[in-house]
Write a protein that holds these residues in place. Structure first.
Motif, PDB file in Angstrom:
ATOM      1  N   UNK A   1       0.787  -1.195  -0.013  1.00  0.00           N
ATOM      2  CA  UNK A   1       0.027  -0.143   0.151  1.00  0.00           C
ATOM      3  C   UNK A   1       0.617   1.409  -0.013  1.00  0.00           C
ATOM      4  N   UNK A   2       2.062   1.184   0.877  1.00  0.00           N
ATOM      5  CA  UNK A   2       2.812   2.279   0.948  1.00  0.00           C
ATOM      6  C   UNK A   2       3.609   2.702  -0.629  1.00  0.00           C
ATOM      7  N   UNK A   3       3.802   1.500  -1.416  1.00  0.00           N
ATOM      8  CA  UNK A   3       4.645   1.842  -2.667  1.00  0.00           C
ATOM      9  C   UNK A   3       3.320   2.425  -3.510  1.00  0.00           C
TER      10      UNK A   3
ATOM     11  N   UNK B   1       0.830   4.257  -2.777  1.00  0.00           N
ATOM     12  CA  UNK B   1       0.591   5.663  -2.330  1.00  0.00           C
ATOM     13  C   UNK B   1       1.783   6.754  -2.592  1.00  0.00           C
ATOM     14  N   UNK B   2       2.876   6.199  -2.441  1.00  0.00           N
ATOM     15  CA  UNK B   2       4.104   7.018  -2.829  1.00  0.00           C
ATOM     16  C   UNK B   2       4.053   7.178  -4.238  1.00  0.00           C
ATOM     17  N   UNK B   3       3.905   6.250  -5.280  1.00  0.00           N
ATOM     18  CA  UNK B   3       3.872   6.296  -6.685  1.00  0.00           C
ATOM     19  C   UNK B   3       2.952   7.385  -7.142  1.00  0.00           C
ATOM     20  N   UNK B   4       1.664   7.457  -6.361  1.00  0.00           N
ATOM     21  CA  UNK B   4       0.818   8.560  -6.762  1.00  0.00           C
ATOM     22  C   UNK B   4       1.066  10.029  -6.372  1.00  0.00           C
ATOM     23  N   UNK B   5       1.543  10.089  -4.940  1.00  0.00           N
ATOM     24  CA  UNK B   5       2.004  11.322  -4.604  1.00  0.00           C
ATOM     25  C   UNK B   5       3.231  12.030  -5.525  1.00  0.00           C
ATOM     26  N   UNK B   6       3.988  11.292  -5.763  1.00  0.00           N
ATOM     27  CA  UNK B   6       5.505  11.566  -6.396  1.00  0.00           C
ATOM     28  C   UNK B   6       5.200  11.704  -8.118  1.00  0.00           C
ATOM     29  N   UNK B   7       4.156  11.476  -8.397  1.00  0.00           N
ATOM     30  CA  UNK B   7       3.842  11.582  -9.965  1.00  0.00           C
ATOM     31  C   UNK B   7       2.723  12.676 -10.048  1.00  0.00           C
ATOM     32  N   UNK B   8       2.336  13.234  -9.110  1.00  0.00           N
ATOM     33  CA  UNK B   8       1.109  14.505  -9.472  1.00  0.00           C
ATOM     34  C   UNK B   8       2.121  15.468 -10.353  1.00  0.00           C
ATOM     35  N   UNK B   9       1.172  16.212 -11.048  1.00  0.00           N
ATOM     36  CA  UNK B   9       1.649  17.485 -11.961  1.00  0.00           C
ATOM     37  C   UNK B   9       2.218  18.240 -11.030  1.00  0.00           C
ATOM     38  N   UNK B  10       3.527  18.787 -11.783  1.00  0.00           N
ATOM     39  CA  UNK B  10       4.350  19.981 -11.166  1.00  0.00           C
ATOM     40  C   UNK B  10       3.473  21.203 -10.803  1.00  0.00           C
ATOM     41  N   UNK B  11       2.064  21.483 -11.438  1.00  0.00           N
ATOM     42  CA  UNK B  11       1.502  22.545 -11.181  1.00  0.00           C
ATOM     43  C   UNK B  11       0.510  22.319  -9.924  1.00  0.00           C
ATOM     44  N   UNK B  12       0.406  20.891  -9.201  1.00  0.00           N
ATOM     45  CA  UNK B  12      -0.348  20.567  -8.405  1.00  0.00           C
ATOM     46  C   UNK B  12       0.576  20.286  -7.026  1.00  0.00           C
TER      47      UNK B  12
ATOM     48  N   UNK C   1      -3.330   5.318   4.749  1.00  0.00           N
ATOM     49  CA  UNK C   1      -2.716   4.161   4.672  1.00  0.00           C
ATOM     50  C   UNK C   1      -3.219   3.033   3.796  1.00  0.00           C
ATOM     51  N   UNK C   2      -4.228   3.350   3.060  1.00  0.00           N
ATOM     52  CA  UNK C   2      -4.793   2.357   2.017  1.00  0.00           C
ATOM     53  C   UNK C   2      -4.864   3.154   0.684  1.00  0.00           C
ATOM     54  N   UNK C   3      -4.287   2.552  -0.296  1.00  0.00           N
ATOM     55  CA  UNK C   3      -4.415   3.188  -1.629  1.00  0.00           C
ATOM     56  C   UNK C   3      -5.761   3.512  -2.219  1.00  0.00           C
ATOM     57  N   UNK C   4      -6.889   2.627  -1.690  1.00  0.00           N
ATOM     58  CA  UNK C   4      -8.302   2.627  -2.129  1.00  0.00           C
ATOM     59  C   UNK C   4      -8.850   3.867  -1.698  1.00  0.00           C
TER      60      UNK C   4
ATOM     61  N   UNK D   1     -10.904   9.450  -2.350  1.00  0.00           N
ATOM     62  CA  UNK D   1     -10.846  10.976  -1.941  1.00  0.00           C
ATOM     63  C   UNK D   1     -10.740  11.498  -3.557  1.00  0.00           C
ATOM     64  N   UNK D   2      -9.777  11.096  -4.473  1.00  0.00           N
ATOM     65  CA  UNK D   2      -9.348  11.635  -5.770  1.00  0.00           C
ATOM     66  C   UNK D   2     -10.780  11.595  -6.624  1.00  0.00           C
ATOM     67  N   UNK D   3     -11.391  10.433  -6.627  1.00  0.00           N
ATOM     68  CA  UNK D   3     -12.755  10.481  -7.373  1.00  0.00           C
ATOM     69  C   UNK D   3     -13.610  11.237  -7.134  1.00  0.00           C
ATOM     70  N   UNK D   4     -13.705  11.523  -5.902  1.00  0.00           N
ATOM     71  CA  UNK D   4     -14.937  12.702  -5.313  1.00  0.00           C
ATOM     72  C   UNK D   4     -14.572  13.935  -5.725  1.00  0.00           C
ATOM     73  N   UNK D   5     -13.162  14.493  -5.679  1.00  0.00           N
ATOM     74  CA  UNK D   5     -12.661  15.559  -6.020  1.00  0.00           C
ATOM     75  C   UNK D   5     -12.816  15.916  -7.462  1.00  0.00           C
ATOM     76  N   UNK D   6     -12.540  14.669  -8.291  1.00  0.00           N
ATOM     77  CA  UNK D   6     -12.615  14.888  -9.632  1.00  0.00           C
ATOM     78  C   UNK D   6     -14.113  15.147 -10.102  1.00  0.00           C
ATOM     79  N   UNK D   7     -15.024  14.355  -9.480  1.00  0.00           N
ATOM     80  CA  UNK D   7     -16.554  14.621  -9.897  1.00  0.00           C
ATOM     81  C   UNK D   7     -16.848  15.836  -9.407  1.00  0.00           C
ATOM     82  N   UNK D   8     -16.340  16.336  -8.392  1.00  0.00           N
ATOM     83  CA  UNK D   8     -16.845  17.856  -7.916  1.00  0.00           C
ATOM     84  C   UNK D   8     -16.416  18.848  -8.929  1.00  0.00           C
TER      85      UNK D   8
END
Length: 249
Positions: free
Chosen positions: A137-139, A141-152, A165-168, A173-180
Motif C-alpha cells: 500500500x505504501x508503494x 501511495x508514494x507512486x501517486x504522490x510523487x507523480x502529481x503534476x508539477x502545477x499541483x 494508509x490504503x491506496x483505495x 477521495x480523488x474520485x470525489x474531488x474529480x467529480x466535484x
C-alpha cells in the motif's frame, strides 16, 4: 472462435499470452463446480471418472482450437493441466520485465481521469503478483504522490498530509474531488459569467431598468430584502430605494 459466445471466459490463446489470467479463471470455475481436485495432485480422496470427464470437457472448451487438436489424445485433466503449465508457465519470466517497466514509468499526471489511472495500477499490480512480486500500500501511495503534476504541488502536499494508509482510500477521495470539479465546470459552462435566468424578473422589479442592481454580483438574488439606514435607524424597503434613485436620475 465460433463458440466464443458460449464460453465462461476468454479461451487460452495459442501464444499463451493470456495464460496467467486463464489459469485463475479455470481454477475459480472448477472450484465453483466442485471439480478443482481433478487438476490437482492425487490425494487420499480419489476423483471419480465422471468428475474427470466433466473437468476435461470444461478445460478443452476453454482453449484455442489449435490447442484442442494438439492435445486431442490427452484424456486426463490433470495431465492436460500439467502439459499446458510446462508449455506456458514461462510467461511469468516474459511478463515480469514488462510489468516492472510499466510500474517504473507509471505517472498519475499522464492520465485523463482517476479511473484510468486506478485501472492501470490494478493491472500492473496483478501482473506483478502473478510473477511473485508484491506492491505494498505504501508503494502505491508514494507512486501517486510523487507523480502529481508539477502545477499541483500544493494539492499533492495536502493529500500527503492526510496520511492515508490504503491506496483505495486515496483513490476514493480523488474520485470525489474529480467529480466535484466536473460539476463545477459544467455549472460554469452552462451560461456566460454574469448571465442569469432572473433577468426578466429583475427588470420587472425595477420598472424595466437593469442598472439598479448593476453593482451587485451576478449570483446575488434580492427577494424581499430590507436594508437598514444606519444614520437614523429607519428600515427602508429596497424597492423604495430603487424608485428614489430613478427619480434622482
Amino acid at each position: 472462435m465460433s463458440n466464443l459466445n458460449k464460453l465462461d471466459f476468454t479461451a487460452l490463446e495459442v501464444s499463451g499470452r493470456n495464460y496467467l489470467k486463464w489459469v485463475q479463471d479455470v481454477k475459480l470455475h472448477l472450484t465453483a463446480k466442485n471439480l478443482r481436485p481433478a487438476i490437482e495432485e492425487a490425494t487420499d480422496k480419489p476423483v471419480g471418472e465422471a468428475e474427470k470427464a466433466t473437468a476435461m470437457i470444461f478445460i478443452r472448451r476453454h482453449i484455442h482450437d489449435a490447442l484442442q487438436t494438439e492435445y486431442l489424445a490427452e484424456e486426463d485433466p490433470r495431465a492436460l493441466w500439467v502439459a499446458l503449465a510446462d508449455r506456458f508457465d514461462h510467461q511469468k519470466d516474459i511478463f515480469l520485465p514488462e510489468a516492472r517497466h510499466d510500474w517504473q514509468h507509471l505517472r498519475f499526471q499522464d492520465f485523463k481521469s482517476v479511473n484510468e489511472y486506478n485501472s492501470e495500477v490494478c493491472r500492473i499490480r496483478s501482473l506483478l503478483k502473478f510473477c511473485n512480486e508484491t506492491l505494498t500500500e505504501e508503494d502505491l501511495l508514494e507512486k501517486t504522490y510523487s507523480t502529481f503534476s508539477a502545477s499541483n504541488i500544493v494539492l499533492q502536499q495536502q493529500y500527503r498530509a492526510q496520511k492515508f494508509t490504503k491506496f483505495s482510500d486515496l483513490i476514493s477521495v480523488l474520485l470525489l474531488a474529480e467529480k466535484q470539479n466536473q460539476l463545477l465546470m459544467k455549472n460554469h459552462q452552462a451560461r456566460p459569467t454574469g448571465a442569469t435566468d432572473y433577468d426578466d424578473g429583475t427588470r420587472a422589479m425595477t420598472g424595466g431598468s437593469r442598472n439598479a442592481f448593476v453593482e451587485l454580483p451576478a449570483c446575488v438574488i434580492m427577494v424581499g430584502i430590507w436594508v437598514k439606514d444606519m444614520t437614523d435607524g429607519r428600515k427602508l424597503d429596497v424597492m423604495s430605494l430603487v424608485s428614489e434613485d430613478q427619480h434622482e436620475d
